[in-house]
Write an enzyme that holds these catalytic residues in place. Structure first.
Site, mmCIF file in Angstrom:
data_model
loop_
_atom_site.group_PDB
_atom_site.id
_atom_site.type_symbol
_atom_site.label_atom_id
_atom_site.label_comp_id
_atom_site.label_asym_id
_atom_site.label_seq_id
_atom_site.Cartn_x
_atom_site.Cartn_y
_atom_site.Cartn_z
ATOM 1 N N LYS A 107 0.803 -1.216 0.000
ATOM 2 C CA LYS A 107 0.000 0.000 0.000
ATOM 3 C C LYS A 107 0.841 1.272 0.000
ATOM 4 O O LYS A 107 0.308 2.362 -0.195
ATOM 5 C CB LYS A 107 -0.974 -0.018 1.168
ATOM 6 C CG LYS A 107 -2.033 -1.102 0.988
ATOM 7 C CD LYS A 107 -3.141 -0.993 1.999
ATOM 8 C CE LYS A 107 -4.262 -1.972 1.693
ATOM 9 N NZ LYS A 107 -3.905 -3.356 2.093
HETATM 10 C C1 LIG Z 1 -4.712 -4.366 1.748
HETATM 11 C C2 LIG Z 1 -4.000 -5.676 1.642
HETATM 12 C C3 LIG Z 1 -4.468 -6.698 0.820
HETATM 13 C C4 LIG Z 1 -5.761 -6.574 0.053
HETATM 14 O O1 LIG Z 1 -5.703 -5.619 -0.966
HETATM 15 P P1 LIG Z 1 -7.060 -5.049 -1.600
HETATM 16 O O2 LIG Z 1 -6.627 -4.045 -2.569
HETATM 17 O O3 LIG Z 1 -7.854 -4.503 -0.459
HETATM 18 O O4 LIG Z 1 -7.740 -6.233 -2.214
HETATM 19 C C5 LIG Z 1 -3.729 -7.851 0.708
HETATM 20 N N1 LIG Z 1 -2.596 -8.027 1.406
HETATM 21 C C6 LIG Z 1 -2.122 -7.077 2.233
HETATM 22 C C7 LIG Z 1 -0.894 -7.353 3.001
HETATM 23 C C8 LIG Z 1 -2.798 -5.878 2.368
HETATM 24 O O5 LIG Z 1 -2.328 -4.947 3.191
#
Ligand SMILES: *Cc1c(COP(=O)(O)O)cnc(C)c1O
Length: 432
Positions: A107
């Site tokens: 993210k």
């Molecule tokens: C947020 C997250 C996800 C999921 O991603 P989305 O875009 O919400 O589907 C998967 N793995 C990790 C480690 C995350 O932080």
């Protein structure tokens, strides 16, 4: 580039307006009015381009001229200033490691891009902007890090008490400055509902200049496309890859599908879910039924009503048969997730985090009936963010990486709150 609301009841807006508003007034998600097609020859020349050139070329049409090229180039360069290695795990499966950023999770890219765009758009603005965000674990850390110390921006993060890992909690609650953590007595879905409520409360939004940093924000969602280009740049096979994405709110995989619609070769997308199986059951039954979130060991994917799924449907022209053709989904239990961490470490000496393990297993499962294909999965977080499970399954004690060492000495600062919108509203108004 213009953006319209998928609920079709709000005016069309520009990229800057969509970034500042987050969600449309009719509660819909913003969506680009046309999907840009990549320049001819771009895919063939990927291997000769730098990460920065790829990032700039992909993002430029979405920004629609609202940020001058030189500044956009700099924003892109700062957004992606770490590695995205594609690492082979076994004969058929590679992993795209997305945990080399400052908060050890994928993210970081979306949060860094959005914070810089918002900083640019509010450069002449005297009113303070409040970024309000719900997190199941990783979003909050990435957003807090991306916005830390940004002038004129206050960040308020809601997280479910007791449902994030110790490293995640440190990243949310120990930065101080303009970062505020609200520890909610409830689930991620409760946190998200409170945030959504705030955005549609006209009385409230007239007093506080709110914006969202969840993956529904186009400035967070769109740059996630870049992972898929960086993976393809490193892809050595003739045939297009099968791409498997551990999915919760479905923003990441939706960005991958967007990249594909604009011209990136992908053979098949696999959505890897934990016990929160709304999308896998939709693909099985044709009935979309949101559910309450279930707590699992891959907690960043504990989402019972994935926001971005409407965008995915839009990318497939709202056609269920088209969706079925390109997307496969699996729901993987905690027991299998743990076993996968153990087995993959034992057999291939590769350490998965629980989210990556869900994805590895889903891809492995798919490839067993598609023996001539090869693929990669996205490893979305560093294993150290989930030490309980990973240490138990591998027998290895994980050291806290350098990026988070400095947080250990800081005191935890969080505000405990019930999962009630009125409480959030009161707190935000009193905070001023
Ligand atoms: C947020 C997250 C996800 C999921 O991603 P989305 O875009 O919400 O589907 C998967 N793995 C990790 C480690 C995350 O932080």
């Amino acid at each position: 580039m213009q953006y319209y609301s998928l609920n079709n009841q709000s005016p069309i807006v520009s990229f800057s307006q969509a970034t500042i508003q987050g969600q449309a007034p009719d509660k819909g998600l913003y969506f680009p009015s046309a999907i840009p097609q990549l320049p001819a020859g771009f895919i063939d020349s990927l291997k000769t381009l730098s990460k920065e050139e790829i990032g700039f070329t992909v993002m430029k049409p979405y920004v629609g001229g609202e940020i001058p090229d030189a500044i956009l180039q700099q924003i892109v360069a700062e957004t992606i200033n770490f590695d995205f290695p594609l690492v082979q795990v076994d004969e058929q499966i590679s992993t795209l490691e997305l945990f080399h950023g400052p908060t050890l999770a994928f993210k970081d890219v979306g949060a860094r891009f959005m914070s810089r765009c918002l900083g640019y758009f509010s450069r002449n603005n005297n009113a303070k902007v409040t970024v309000l965000v719900a997190t199941s674990g990783d979003t909050g850390g990435a957003v807090a890090n991306g916005f830390l110390g940004v002038e004129g921006v206050e960040v308020v993060i809601l997280y479910p008490s007791g449902k994030v890992s110790p490293v995640q909690e440190m990243q949310l609650t120990r930065l101080g400055q303009n970062i505020h953590a609200l520890e909610i007595n409830g689930t991620f879905d409760d946190c998200q509902a409170m945030v959504k409520n705030a955005f549609v409360d006209d009385e409230f939004t007239s007093k506080v200049n709110l914006t969202s940093a969840n993956s529904i924000n186009v400035a967070r969602w769109l740059p996630q496309q870049l992972y898929y280009f960086y993976a393809y740049q490193q892809w050595q096979q003739q045939e297009a890859p099968v791409v498997c994405v551990p999915s919760g709110n479905f923003g990441n995989i939706c960005a991958g599908i967007l990249a594909h619609v604009s011209g990136l070769p992908v053979k098949q997308f696999i959505a890897a879910c934990n016990a929160n199986d709304v999308v896998p059951s939709y693909l099985k039954t044709g009935v979309y039924q949101s559910k309450d979130a279930i707590a699992t060991i891959s907690n960043a994917m504990d989402v019972g009503n994935p926001s971005n799924f409407v965008r995915i449907m839009q990318l497939f022209s709202n056609s269920y048969p088209q969706l079925l053709e390109k997307l496969t989904a699996y729901s993987i239990s905690d027991a299998i997730t743990s076993l996968t961490i153990r087995e993959v470490y034992k057999e291939f000496n590769y350490m998965l985090d629980p989210h990556g393990a869900v994805a590895y297993y889903a891809l492995h499962n798919y490839l067993q009936s598609h023996e001539s294909s090869k693929g990669f999965f996205l490893e979305t977080a560093h294993p150290v963010k989930f030490p309980d499970v990973v240490e138990k399954e591998t027998g290895i004690k994980l050291a806290i990486p350098e990026q988070v060492q400095y947080l250990i000495q800081q005191p935890k600062q969080s505000i405990l709150m019930e999962a009630k919108y009125e409480d959030l509203k009161e707190w935000l108004i009193n905070k001023g």
